[in-house]
Design an enzyme around this catalytic site. Structure first.
Site, PDB file in Angstrom:
ATOM      1  N   SER A 170       0.792  -1.239   0.000  1.00 37.12           N
ATOM      2  CA  SER A 170       0.000   0.000   0.000  1.00 37.12           C
ATOM      3  C   SER A 170       0.820   1.282   0.000  1.00 37.12           C
ATOM      4  O   SER A 170       0.263   2.358  -0.235  1.00 37.12           O
ATOM      5  CB  SER A 170      -0.922   0.029   1.218  1.00 37.12           C
ATOM      6  N   TYR A 227      -3.289  -2.108 -10.344  1.00 34.99           N
ATOM      7  CA  TYR A 227      -3.108  -1.823  -8.906  1.00 34.99           C
ATOM      8  C   TYR A 227      -2.364  -2.970  -8.215  1.00 34.99           C
ATOM      9  O   TYR A 227      -1.462  -2.752  -7.403  1.00 34.99           O
ATOM     10  CB  TYR A 227      -4.487  -1.594  -8.276  1.00 34.99           C
ATOM     11  N   TYR A 260      -4.372   3.841   8.054  1.00 34.85           N
ATOM     12  CA  TYR A 260      -5.767   3.389   8.086  1.00 34.85           C
ATOM     13  C   TYR A 260      -6.422   3.732   9.424  1.00 34.85           C
ATOM     14  O   TYR A 260      -6.274   4.844   9.914  1.00 34.85           O
ATOM     15  CB  TYR A 260      -5.852   1.889   7.771  1.00 34.85           C
TER      16      TYR A 260
HETATM   17  O1  DON Z   1      -4.817  -4.688  -1.964  1.00 37.29           O
HETATM   18  C1  DON Z   1      -4.307  -5.153  -0.952  1.00 37.29           C
HETATM   19  O2  DON Z   1      -4.975  -5.653  -0.061  1.00 37.29           O
HETATM   20  C2  DON Z   1      -2.799  -5.119  -0.849  1.00 37.29           C
HETATM   21  N1  DON Z   1      -2.196  -5.190  -2.141  1.00 37.29           N
HETATM   22  C3  DON Z   1      -2.343  -3.855  -0.186  1.00 37.29           C
HETATM   23  C4  DON Z   1      -2.943  -3.622   1.179  1.00 37.29           C
HETATM   24  C5  DON Z   1      -2.040  -2.946   2.113  1.00 37.29           C
HETATM   25  O3  DON Z   1      -0.848  -2.918   1.939  1.00 37.29           O
HETATM   26  C6  DON Z   1      -2.635  -2.379   3.338  1.00 37.29           C
HETATM   27  N2  DON Z   1      -1.585  -1.868   4.169  1.00 37.29           N
HETATM   28  N3  DON Z   1      -1.230  -1.795   5.235  1.00 37.29           N
END
Ligand code: DON
Length: 373
Positions: A123, A249, A301
């Site tokens: 993320s 993404y 978050y």
């Molecule tokens: O889409 C997702 O769930 C992951 N590629 C990225 C989520 C993420 O890194 C949340 N972070 N702390």
């Protein structure tokens, strides 16, 4: 867990600027380094690299190094939290990997631990795709099409998409990030992906690459993100094909970085968008404050409020275990440790950044520059 007393530390922000006048740093070539090893055996723990040359560090530089070394020693043995497991690859990453890098806006760096290990940016990528969207469309259009409201919910929340007036929430949760990717201009998905990878590489000051196994692992299990894209379509808050946007993404989340590369990406933000080593203006200076504001309100978050309360630095986490925190005008602290808390933020990375920030007095809300008198 990382709350506590966060009074200003021994160094003021101005003093830290003074602390970063070490020898000029040139990035070590990644190719040929001892096994950057995607998913393979990690580099030896506790190897330290400080810039180039062997000049004796000043007292200020030594304070910075000492804070990093202390944090490494203090938190190394910690076992709180657990690897992300909804992406099968991440569940298998060695939970004990641990690296710290500090990169300053004059291109210096100091790194300790598993600094050659390439982990997936996850993320944290969202920050740089947000930057790209603003380069292309300007902040007003990005704000209108995505927004910047913290959701107070998990990063992959469906209910946030349903209930929030903007539906997209902000560019740092999955729904908002997928919509941000959908905004990026390109003739096709492949061109978009290449533009993204080049943009991230410019921020890092060196060529970054996809960790293909991460991409495959996540692409096979990202039904939730595909559902978010479908929901965004219902609200007319996605601006290109949904599945294609999710795929690009997913690739951007699978870009590999080591702590130093991530630190350099952070230092580019701290340096008003200009990479401190290559000198390339990657992000327009006038867009930086929008990015840092979004990182402050949503970078961790539903942990963002607690983080701002205790640490006071814009930061972004990824479920790969990385967190980068920005000290505007001065540099970035980047930490990698795969064990996450319930919100999906690396436990050790939060502890380390909190420790260094406290020790050096980096909390932005403690700073008192003479701007109004
Ligand atoms: O889409 C997702 O769930 C992951 N590629 C990225 C989520 C993420 O890194 C949340 N972070 N702390």
């Amino acid at each position: 867990m990382f709350a506590g007393k966060f009074s200003a530390g021994a160094l003021t922000i101005g003093a830290l600027i003074a602390a970063t006048t070490f020898t000029t740093f040139l990035p070590a070539p990644i190719k040929g380094q001892a096994a950057p090893a995607r998913g393979a055996a990690p580099a030896p723990v506790a190897q330290a690299a400080f810039a180039r040359g062997a000049q004796t560090p000043s007292a200020r530089q030594q304070q910075l190094r000492t804070a990093v070394d202390e944090a490494y020693a203090k938190f190394k043995a910690g076992t709180k939290g657990k690897n992300a497991d909804y992406i099968p690859y991440l569940a298998k990453v060695d939970s004990n990997l641990f690296g710290i890098s500090v990169v300053t806006t004059d291109g210096q760096s100091y790194s300790v631990g598993d600094i050659n290990y390439s982990f997936s940016i996850q993320s944290i990528s969202k920050v740089y795709s947000l930057a790209m969207a603003m380069e292309e469309s300007g902040p007003a259009e990005v704000f209108a099409k995505i927004g910047s409201e913290p959701t107070g919910r998990a990063f992959n929340s469906v209910s946030a998409v349903v209930e929030m007036p903007t539906h997209t929430g902000n560019p740092l949760v999955n729904a908002g990030a997928i919509a941000t990717v959908s905004m990026l201009k390109a003739a096709n998905a492949n061109e978009k992906w290449n533009k993204i990878l080049n943009f991230y590489s410019d921020a890092a000051g060196e060529k970054l690459t996809l960790i293909d196994e991460v991409y495959k692992s996540e692409a096979a299990t990202n039904q939730g993100n595909r559902a978010l894209a479908a929901l965004l379509l219902k609200y007319e808050r996605i601006y290109a094909d949904g599945l294609e946007s999710v795929d690009v993404y997913t690739k951007q989340c699978s870009v590999g970085v080591n702590t130093k590369q991530l630190g350099m990406m952070g230092a580019t933000l701290a340096n008003m968008g200009k990479n401190p080593v290559t000198g390339k203006q990657v992000i327009k200076a006038e867009n930086i404050h929008h990015i840092l504001a979004t990182m402050t309100s949503a970078g961790l978050y539903d942990g963002s409020g607690g983080w701002a309360w205790s640490v006071g630095l814009p930061a972004k986490s990824g479920v790969g275990g990385g967190i980068v925190a920005i000290v505007p005008g001065q540099g970035a602290i980047s930490v990698f440790s795969p064990r996450l808390d319930d919100a999906g933020n690396s436990v050790k990375a939060q502890e380390v950044i909190s420790y260094i920030s406290t020790k050096l007095g980096l909390n932005l809300y403690d700073a008192s520059p003479d701007l109004m008198k």
